[in-house]
Design a protein around this motif. Structure first.
Motif, PDB file in Angstrom:
ATOM      1  N   MET A  47       0.859  -1.162   0.000  1.00 13.47           N
ATOM      2  CA  MET A  47       0.000   0.000   0.000  1.00 13.47           C
ATOM      3  C   MET A  47       0.906   1.226   0.000  1.00 13.47           C
ATOM      4  O   MET A  47       1.774   1.360   0.848  1.00 13.47           O
ATOM      5  CB  MET A  47      -0.895  -0.053   1.237  1.00 13.47           C
ATOM      6  CG  MET A  47      -1.806   1.095   1.333  1.00 13.47           C
ATOM      7  SD  MET A  47      -3.103   0.994   2.592  1.00 13.47           S
ATOM      8  CE  MET A  47      -2.526  -0.132   3.795  1.00 13.47           C
ATOM      9  N   THR A  48       0.665   2.092  -0.932  1.00 15.53           N
ATOM     10  CA  THR A  48       1.533   3.251  -1.075  1.00 15.53           C
ATOM     11  C   THR A  48       1.134   4.344  -0.098  1.00 15.53           C
ATOM     12  O   THR A  48       0.031   4.342   0.464  1.00 15.53           O
ATOM     13  CB  THR A  48       1.454   3.795  -2.509  1.00 15.53           C
ATOM     14  OG1 THR A  48       0.126   4.255  -2.741  1.00 15.53           O
ATOM     15  CG2 THR A  48       1.838   2.726  -3.518  1.00 15.53           C
ATOM     16  N   LEU A  49       2.023   5.278   0.067  1.00 14.74           N
ATOM     17  CA  LEU A  49       1.780   6.397   0.968  1.00 14.74           C
ATOM     18  C   LEU A  49       0.641   7.266   0.461  1.00 14.74           C
ATOM     19  O   LEU A  49      -0.145   7.792   1.252  1.00 14.74           O
ATOM     20  CB  LEU A  49       3.073   7.220   1.122  1.00 14.74           C
ATOM     21  CG  LEU A  49       3.000   8.403   2.074  1.00 14.74           C
ATOM     22  CD1 LEU A  49       2.747   7.916   3.484  1.00 14.74           C
ATOM     23  CD2 LEU A  49       4.271   9.206   2.011  1.00 14.74           C
ATOM     24  N   THR A  50       0.505   7.380  -0.846  1.00 13.31           N
ATOM     25  CA  THR A  50      -0.561   8.205  -1.418  1.00 13.31           C
ATOM     26  C   THR A  50      -1.930   7.644  -1.079  1.00 13.31           C
ATOM     27  O   THR A  50      -2.846   8.386  -0.724  1.00 13.31           O
ATOM     28  CB  THR A  50      -0.399   8.271  -2.951  1.00 13.31           C
ATOM     29  OG1 THR A  50       0.940   8.644  -3.259  1.00 13.31           O
ATOM     30  CG2 THR A  50      -1.366   9.256  -3.550  1.00 13.31           C
ATOM     31  N   VAL A  51      -2.080   6.340  -1.154  1.00 10.93           N
ATOM     32  CA  VAL A  51      -3.361   5.717  -0.841  1.00 10.93           C
ATOM     33  C   VAL A  51      -3.674   5.862   0.635  1.00 10.93           C
ATOM     34  O   VAL A  51      -4.817   6.130   1.021  1.00 10.93           O
ATOM     35  CB  VAL A  51      -3.352   4.237  -1.271  1.00 10.93           C
ATOM     36  CG1 VAL A  51      -4.621   3.536  -0.859  1.00 10.93           C
ATOM     37  CG2 VAL A  51      -3.153   4.126  -2.766  1.00 10.93           C
ATOM     38  N   LYS A  52      -2.670   5.713   1.480  1.00 10.27           N
ATOM     39  CA  LYS A  52      -2.886   5.895   2.910  1.00 10.27           C
ATOM     40  C   LYS A  52      -3.304   7.320   3.222  1.00 10.27           C
ATOM     41  O   LYS A  52      -4.232   7.550   4.013  1.00 10.27           O
ATOM     42  CB  LYS A  52      -1.610   5.554   3.684  1.00 10.27           C
ATOM     43  CG  LYS A  52      -1.294   4.096   3.741  1.00 10.27           C
ATOM     44  CD  LYS A  52      -0.026   3.851   4.532  1.00 10.27           C
ATOM     45  CE  LYS A  52       0.381   2.414   4.518  1.00 10.27           C
ATOM     46  NZ  LYS A  52       1.629   2.175   5.253  1.00 10.27           N
ATOM     47  N   LEU A  53      -2.646   8.292   2.607  1.00 10.81           N
ATOM     48  CA  LEU A  53      -3.010   9.690   2.835  1.00 10.81           C
ATOM     49  C   LEU A  53      -4.408   9.985   2.311  1.00 10.81           C
ATOM     50  O   LEU A  53      -5.156  10.757   2.928  1.00 10.81           O
ATOM     51  CB  LEU A  53      -1.992  10.619   2.182  1.00 10.81           C
ATOM     52  CG  LEU A  53      -0.622  10.690   2.865  1.00 10.81           C
ATOM     53  CD1 LEU A  53       0.323  11.568   2.062  1.00 10.81           C
ATOM     54  CD2 LEU A  53      -0.758  11.217   4.269  1.00 10.81           C
ATOM     55  N   LEU A  54      -4.781   9.373   1.196  1.00 13.35           N
ATOM     56  CA  LEU A  54      -6.125   9.556   0.652  1.00 13.35           C
ATOM     57  C   LEU A  54      -7.178   9.006   1.602  1.00 13.35           C
ATOM     58  O   LEU A  54      -8.209   9.643   1.825  1.00 13.35           O
ATOM     59  CB  LEU A  54      -6.229   8.872  -0.713  1.00 13.35           C
ATOM     60  CG  LEU A  54      -7.557   9.004  -1.431  1.00 13.35           C
ATOM     61  CD1 LEU A  54      -7.791  10.451  -1.836  1.00 13.35           C
ATOM     62  CD2 LEU A  54      -7.575   8.112  -2.649  1.00 13.35           C
ATOM     63  N   LEU A  55      -6.922   7.857   2.198  1.00 14.53           N
ATOM     64  CA  LEU A  55      -7.861   7.268   3.142  1.00 14.53           C
ATOM     65  C   LEU A  55      -7.984   8.121   4.401  1.00 14.53           C
ATOM     66  O   LEU A  55      -9.079   8.370   4.890  1.00 14.53           O
ATOM     67  CB  LEU A  55      -7.438   5.845   3.496  1.00 14.53           C
ATOM     68  CG  LEU A  55      -8.386   5.063   4.386  1.00 14.53           C
ATOM     69  CD1 LEU A  55      -9.735   4.911   3.707  1.00 14.53           C
ATOM     70  CD2 LEU A  55      -7.811   3.716   4.722  1.00 14.53           C
ATOM     71  N   VAL A  56      -6.864   8.593   4.920  1.00 15.27           N
ATOM     72  CA  VAL A  56      -6.894   9.446   6.112  1.00 15.27           C
ATOM     73  C   VAL A  56      -7.624  10.745   5.809  1.00 15.27           C
ATOM     74  O   VAL A  56      -8.433  11.228   6.615  1.00 15.27           O
ATOM     75  CB  VAL A  56      -5.460   9.699   6.625  1.00 15.27           C
ATOM     76  CG1 VAL A  56      -5.441  10.785   7.678  1.00 15.27           C
ATOM     77  CG2 VAL A  56      -4.864   8.422   7.172  1.00 15.27           C
ATOM     78  N   LEU A  57      -7.385  11.327   4.638  1.00 14.02           N
ATOM     79  CA  LEU A  57      -8.061  12.559   4.252  1.00 14.02           C
ATOM     80  C   LEU A  57      -9.563  12.345   4.139  1.00 14.02           C
ATOM     81  O   LEU A  57     -10.357  13.180   4.595  1.00 14.02           O
ATOM     82  CB  LEU A  57      -7.496  13.075   2.931  1.00 14.02           C
ATOM     83  CG  LEU A  57      -8.117  14.357   2.398  1.00 14.02           C
ATOM     84  CD1 LEU A  57      -7.745  15.522   3.302  1.00 14.02           C
ATOM     85  CD2 LEU A  57      -7.663  14.614   0.994  1.00 14.02           C
ATOM     86  N   ALA A  58      -9.974  11.225   3.564  1.00 18.59           N
ATOM     87  CA  ALA A  58     -11.400  10.938   3.443  1.00 18.59           C
ATOM     88  C   ALA A  58     -12.038  10.752   4.819  1.00 18.59           C
ATOM     89  O   ALA A  58     -13.156  11.211   5.060  1.00 18.59           O
ATOM     90  CB  ALA A  58     -11.621   9.699   2.585  1.00 18.59           C
ATOM     91  N   LEU A  59     -11.333  10.103   5.729  1.00 23.11           N
ATOM     92  CA  LEU A  59     -11.872   9.936   7.087  1.00 23.11           C
ATOM     93  C   LEU A  59     -12.011  11.267   7.805  1.00 23.11           C
ATOM     94  O   LEU A  59     -13.013  11.532   8.468  1.00 23.11           O
ATOM     95  CB  LEU A  59     -10.981   8.983   7.885  1.00 23.11           C
ATOM     96  CG  LEU A  59     -11.093   7.514   7.540  1.00 23.11           C
ATOM     97  CD1 LEU A  59     -10.024   6.723   8.261  1.00 23.11           C
ATOM     98  CD2 LEU A  59     -12.454   6.987   7.905  1.00 23.11           C
ATOM     99  N   VAL A  60     -10.995  12.123   7.678  1.00 22.25           N
ATOM    100  CA  VAL A  60     -11.055  13.433   8.329  1.00 22.25           C
ATOM    101  C   VAL A  60     -12.170  14.273   7.719  1.00 22.25           C
ATOM    102  O   VAL A  60     -12.939  14.939   8.437  1.00 22.25           O
ATOM    103  CB  VAL A  60      -9.678  14.145   8.229  1.00 22.25           C
ATOM    104  CG1 VAL A  60      -9.782  15.592   8.634  1.00 22.25           C
ATOM    105  CG2 VAL A  60      -8.663  13.424   9.097  1.00 22.25           C
TER     106      VAL A  60
END
Length: 141
Positions: free
Chosen positions: A1-14
């Motif tokens: 899992m790339t850092l971009t996907v992780k950041l996208l998921l965190v951004l969507a949760l926030v």
């Protein structure tokens, strides 16, 4: 899992937490603000599920037996969490309606206390059944 996907998921949760409150607080005093807040919350909530599903099933196929067993263990933990969580949500809904009806009955006739507490206890039993099932699932892992 790339850092971009992780950041996208965190951004969507926030965003799923912040945006509906913003719509609610800044909106005009009508039903429109409730609809906008609910719509934003549903959009970001299911968006998070979509991103998580893509991350879960979108990986490259792995042929190692260790990965398969760890995946099965992960799904077991997920099943245990869902059995407890969903049964507690259902039990909470049942207790909310049963307890309010019990309070109304007790206020009219105080001798109905014992009968009404039985129904509230039966509604709470749903949560215990879900917890027992999750212990049974965790015992098999």
């Amino acid at each position: 899992m790339t850092l971009t996907v992780k950041l996208l998921l965190v951004l969507a949760l926030v965003l799923s937490i912040i945006v509906p409150f913003g719509y609610y607080l800044l909106g005009e005093r009508s039903k429109k603000r409730y609809k906008k807040a609910l719509g934003a919350n549903v959009f970001f909530y299911f968006g998070c599920f979509l991103v998580a599903g893509i991350m879960l099933f979108g990986g490259a196929p792995v042929e190692a037996a260790e990965t398969v067993s760890s995946s099965a263990t992960g799904f077991g933990y997920l099943a245990a969490a869902l059995s407890t969580g969903l049964s507690c949500v259902g039990g909470g809904i049942a207790v909310a309606s049963a307890a309010s009806a019990a309070l109304g009955a007790i206020s009219e006739d105080p001798s109905a206390l014992g009968k009404s507490l039985i129904y509230v206890g039966l509604a709470e039993g749903v949560c215990l059944y879900g917890l027992i099932i999750s212990f049974m699932i965790l015992g098999r892992l």
